[in-house]
Scaffold this motif. Structure first.
Motif, PDB file in Angstrom:
ATOM      1  N   TYR A 119       0.798  -1.222   0.000  1.00  0.00           N
ATOM      2  CA  TYR A 119       0.000   0.000   0.000  1.00  0.00           C
ATOM      3  C   TYR A 119       0.835   1.278   0.000  1.00  0.00           C
ATOM      4  O   TYR A 119       0.664   2.168   0.823  1.00  0.00           O
ATOM      5  N   ARG A 120       1.739   1.324  -0.975  1.00  0.00           N
ATOM      6  CA  ARG A 120       2.439   2.578  -1.233  1.00  0.00           C
ATOM      7  C   ARG A 120       1.468   3.518  -1.949  1.00  0.00           C
ATOM      8  O   ARG A 120       0.768   3.110  -2.870  1.00  0.00           O
ATOM      9  N   GLY A 121       1.430   4.766  -1.539  1.00  0.00           N
ATOM     10  CA  GLY A 121       0.563   5.713  -2.224  1.00  0.00           C
ATOM     11  C   GLY A 121      -0.220   6.591  -1.273  1.00  0.00           C
ATOM     12  O   GLY A 121      -0.009   6.576  -0.056  1.00  0.00           O
ATOM     13  N   ALA A 122      -1.177   7.332  -1.840  1.00  0.00           N
ATOM     14  CA  ALA A 122      -1.868   8.395  -1.112  1.00  0.00           C
ATOM     15  C   ALA A 122      -3.016   7.935  -0.228  1.00  0.00           C
ATOM     16  O   ALA A 122      -3.433   8.652   0.665  1.00  0.00           O
ATOM     17  N   ALA A 123      -3.579   6.738  -0.490  1.00  0.00           N
ATOM     18  CA  ALA A 123      -4.783   6.321   0.246  1.00  0.00           C
ATOM     19  C   ALA A 123      -4.640   4.902   0.808  1.00  0.00           C
ATOM     20  O   ALA A 123      -5.454   4.024   0.509  1.00  0.00           O
ATOM     21  N   PRO A 124      -3.635   4.655   1.642  1.00  0.00           N
ATOM     22  CA  PRO A 124      -3.387   3.292   2.124  1.00  0.00           C
ATOM     23  C   PRO A 124      -4.484   2.735   3.024  1.00  0.00           C
ATOM     24  O   PRO A 124      -4.765   1.535   2.993  1.00  0.00           O
ATOM     25  N   ILE A 125      -5.121   3.578   3.829  1.00  0.00           N
ATOM     26  CA  ILE A 125      -6.167   3.094   4.732  1.00  0.00           C
ATOM     27  C   ILE A 125      -7.374   2.624   3.930  1.00  0.00           C
ATOM     28  O   ILE A 125      -7.911   1.532   4.156  1.00  0.00           O
ATOM     29  N   ASN A 126      -7.811   3.448   2.983  1.00  0.00           N
ATOM     30  CA  ASN A 126      -8.965   3.087   2.153  1.00  0.00           C
ATOM     31  C   ASN A 126      -8.740   1.767   1.428  1.00  0.00           C
ATOM     32  O   ASN A 126      -9.585   0.866   1.473  1.00  0.00           O
ATOM     33  N   TRP A 127      -7.592   1.637   0.775  1.00  0.00           N
ATOM     34  CA  TRP A 127      -7.361   0.465  -0.069  1.00  0.00           C
ATOM     35  C   TRP A 127      -7.188  -0.810   0.739  1.00  0.00           C
ATOM     36  O   TRP A 127      -7.568  -1.894   0.294  1.00  0.00           O
ATOM     37  N   ALA A 128      -6.630  -0.707   1.932  1.00  0.00           N
ATOM     38  CA  ALA A 128      -6.493  -1.905   2.769  1.00  0.00           C
ATOM     39  C   ALA A 128      -7.871  -2.466   3.122  1.00  0.00           C
ATOM     40  O   ALA A 128      -8.100  -3.679   3.088  1.00  0.00           O
ATOM     41  N   ILE A 129      -8.816  -1.573   3.451  1.00  0.00           N
ATOM     42  CA  ILE A 129     -10.171  -2.018   3.796  1.00  0.00           C
ATOM     43  C   ILE A 129     -10.914  -2.489   2.560  1.00  0.00           C
ATOM     44  O   ILE A 129     -11.602  -3.526   2.581  1.00  0.00           O
ATOM     45  N   ILE A 130     -10.804  -1.748   1.464  1.00  0.00           N
ATOM     46  CA  ILE A 130     -11.459  -2.135   0.207  1.00  0.00           C
ATOM     47  C   ILE A 130     -11.033  -3.546  -0.211  1.00  0.00           C
ATOM     48  O   ILE A 130     -11.849  -4.335  -0.692  1.00  0.00           O
ATOM     49  N   ASN A 131      -9.770  -3.866   0.001  1.00  0.00           N
ATOM     50  CA  ASN A 131      -9.250  -5.171  -0.393  1.00  0.00           C
ATOM     51  C   ASN A 131      -9.512  -6.257   0.647  1.00  0.00           C
ATOM     52  O   ASN A 131      -9.023  -7.387   0.494  1.00  0.00           O
ATOM     53  N   GLY A 132     -10.256  -5.917   1.695  1.00  0.00           N
ATOM     54  CA  GLY A 132     -10.632  -6.921   2.684  1.00  0.00           C
ATOM     55  C   GLY A 132      -9.510  -7.382   3.585  1.00  0.00           C
ATOM     56  O   GLY A 132      -9.570  -8.481   4.153  1.00  0.00           O
ATOM     57  N   GLU A 133      -8.479  -6.548   3.763  1.00  0.00           N
ATOM     58  CA  GLU A 133      -7.375  -6.926   4.645  1.00  0.00           C
ATOM     59  C   GLU A 133      -7.860  -7.058   6.090  1.00  0.00           C
ATOM     60  O   GLU A 133      -8.740  -6.310   6.536  1.00  0.00           O
ATOM     61  N   THR A 134      -7.278  -7.979   6.813  1.00  0.00           N
ATOM     62  CA  THR A 134      -7.609  -8.148   8.239  1.00  0.00           C
ATOM     63  C   THR A 134      -6.574  -7.491   9.134  1.00  0.00           C
ATOM     64  O   THR A 134      -6.725  -7.479  10.354  1.00  0.00           O
ATOM     65  N   GLU A 135      -5.537  -6.936   8.519  1.00  0.00           N
ATOM     66  CA  GLU A 135      -4.471  -6.291   9.283  1.00  0.00           C
ATOM     67  C   GLU A 135      -3.811  -5.215   8.445  1.00  0.00           C
ATOM     68  O   GLU A 135      -3.646  -5.346   7.241  1.00  0.00           O
ATOM     69  N   THR A 136      -3.442  -4.124   9.102  1.00  0.00           N
ATOM     70  CA  THR A 136      -2.631  -3.090   8.471  1.00  0.00           C
ATOM     71  C   THR A 136      -1.639  -2.615   9.534  1.00  0.00           C
ATOM     72  O   THR A 136      -1.271  -3.380  10.409  1.00  0.00           O
ATOM     73  N   GLY A 137      -1.216  -1.375   9.465  1.00  0.00           N
ATOM     74  CA  GLY A 137      -0.279  -0.894  10.471  1.00  0.00           C
ATOM     75  C   GLY A 137       0.344   0.418  10.053  1.00  0.00           C
ATOM     76  O   GLY A 137      -0.173   1.120   9.174  1.00  0.00           O
ATOM     77  N   VAL A 138       1.456   0.749  10.691  1.00  0.00           N
ATOM     78  CA  VAL A 138       2.191   1.973  10.360  1.00  0.00           C
ATOM     79  C   VAL A 138       3.665   1.623  10.190  1.00  0.00           C
ATOM     80  O   VAL A 138       4.171   0.673  10.786  1.00  0.00           O
ATOM     81  N   THR A 139       4.329   2.418   9.369  1.00  0.00           N
ATOM     82  CA  THR A 139       5.742   2.210   9.070  1.00  0.00           C
ATOM     83  C   THR A 139       6.471   3.541   9.115  1.00  0.00           C
ATOM     84  O   THR A 139       5.961   4.539   8.610  1.00  0.00           O
ATOM     85  N   THR A 140       7.649   3.560   9.709  1.00  0.00           N
ATOM     86  CA  THR A 140       8.530   4.718   9.544  1.00  0.00           C
ATOM     87  C   THR A 140       9.665   4.312   8.609  1.00  0.00           C
ATOM     88  O   THR A 140      10.201   3.208   8.705  1.00  0.00           O
ATOM     89  N   PHE A 141       9.990   5.212   7.681  1.00  0.00           N
ATOM     90  CA  PHE A 141      11.048   4.916   6.716  1.00  0.00           C
ATOM     91  C   PHE A 141      11.725   6.213   6.293  1.00  0.00           C
ATOM     92  O   PHE A 141      11.123   7.293   6.323  1.00  0.00           O
TER      93      PHE A 141
END
Length: 325
Positions: A119-141
């Motif tokens: 989920y690189r890009g501008a709308a990672p939260i939306n796309w994770a849910i749209i794709n039915g993911e059961t887990e996401t998170g945060v990353t520092t880079f």
């Protein structure tokens, strides 16, 4: 190195970024300046200027604010350099040129609302849910020349309940993002900037498919009823409450936009009924998908207020003669 010795420039714009900025201020990190978007024209005639959420917070707490139109503007770059920052923290901001992200001696890191490289890009939260993911998170880079491809410093995981919408995940990741930002800064201080960050190639090798998270536009939000009900269910909650999944309601020979905010999965098979068919039963509203009926709980007709399906049916008694597409 102590907190008061680490000079931080913070960059961000929306409320999501305020979660991290406020954590830095409350825990007494030294934020010497904030960089945010220029004030946005609002109002019927676009003659009023609205500051970003980050600017509003910064002014309330006496933090200098920079609002460049162009990030490569020589005057802005010179002013930014004058703050002599040790590190820059970026949350929900625009892409930075190298002259900016390479400026501090400890570099620039971003807090991203996903488990990169996914989920690189501008709308990672939306796309994770749209794709039915059961887990996401945060990353520092650490930032580099491309979007969301830099070396990963830390990650924190966040479960997505099956009934969660964007608002729920947004709020959770905003808090988790604030925590991982301070953890990253503590790591910078304890190592004096010598962090062993990992190249994202180490992560991509173990993942067969990389899901992108491009910016969402109006056309992106149109519902395709020729999909399984579970896909439509995830699509709706992945765009709720904003910007909202929509469909065209064909009712009384007058097509209008209908937004859906909350639905419920149903195991009843639609049979030979065409996708997009509407059915009502005891103040319950259902729409046929490819396989099952999907119950509609919360909606908004163009030009009307958001309402429950029950209220919508009460005001449109023959709505089951309509269709959506």
């Amino acid at each position: 190195m102590e907190k008061q010795d680490l000079r931080i420039i913070f960059m961000g714009t929306p409320e999501f970024a305020v979660g991290t900025l406020s954590r830095l201020v409350e825990q007494q990190y030294q934020v010497v300046a904030v960089v945010t978007q220029p004030d946005k024209p609002v109002g019927r005639h676009q003659n009023e200027l609205q500051p970003s959420a980050v600017k509003t917070y910064a002014i309330e707490h006496g933090i200098p604010v920079l609002q460049p139109v162009k990030m490569k503007d020589p005057d802005f770059v010179a002013e930014l350099d004058s703050y002599n920052a040790d590190i820059q923290v970026v949350v929900a901001f625009r892409m930075l040129p190298e002259v900016v992200w390479s400026m501090p001696r400890f570099g620039t890191f971003n807090v991203h609302a996903a488990l990169l490289p996914q989920y690189r890009g501008a709308a990672p939260i939306n796309w994770a849910i749209i794709n039915g993911e059961t887990e996401t998170g945060v990353t520092t880079f650490f930032l580099d020349h491309n979007i969301d491809t830099g070396r990963i410093i830390l990650q924190r995981r966040f479960p997505i309940p099956d009934d969660a919408d964007v608002e729920y995940v947004y709020d959770g990741l905003m808090q988790l993002g604030a925590e991982i930002a301070t953890d990253t800064l503590d790591l910078v201080m304890s190592s004096n900037g010598h962090i062993e960050a990992k190249d994202q190639d180490e992560f991509t090798k173990s993942q067969n498919t990389l899901h992108p998270a491009p910016k969402i536009f109006k056309d992106t939000c149109q519902i395709d009823w020729n999909q399984p009900a579970k896909r439509v269910y995830d699509f709706v909650r992945g765009l709720s409450p904003y910007p909202g999944a929509w469909t065209t309601l064909n009712y009384n020979n007058r097509p209008s936009t209908l937004k859906l905010f909350h639905t419920s999965k149903n195991t009843e098979v639609v049979g030979t009924v065409a996708p997009g068919t509407i059915r009502t039963h005891h103040s319950h509203l259902f729409i046929a998908c490819q396989d099952n009926w999907l119950e509609i709980l919360d909606l908004q007709l163009s030009g009307k207020k958001r309402m429950s399906a029950r209220d919508f049916i009460n005001g449109n008694r023959d709505i089951d003669t309509a269709t959506v597409d």
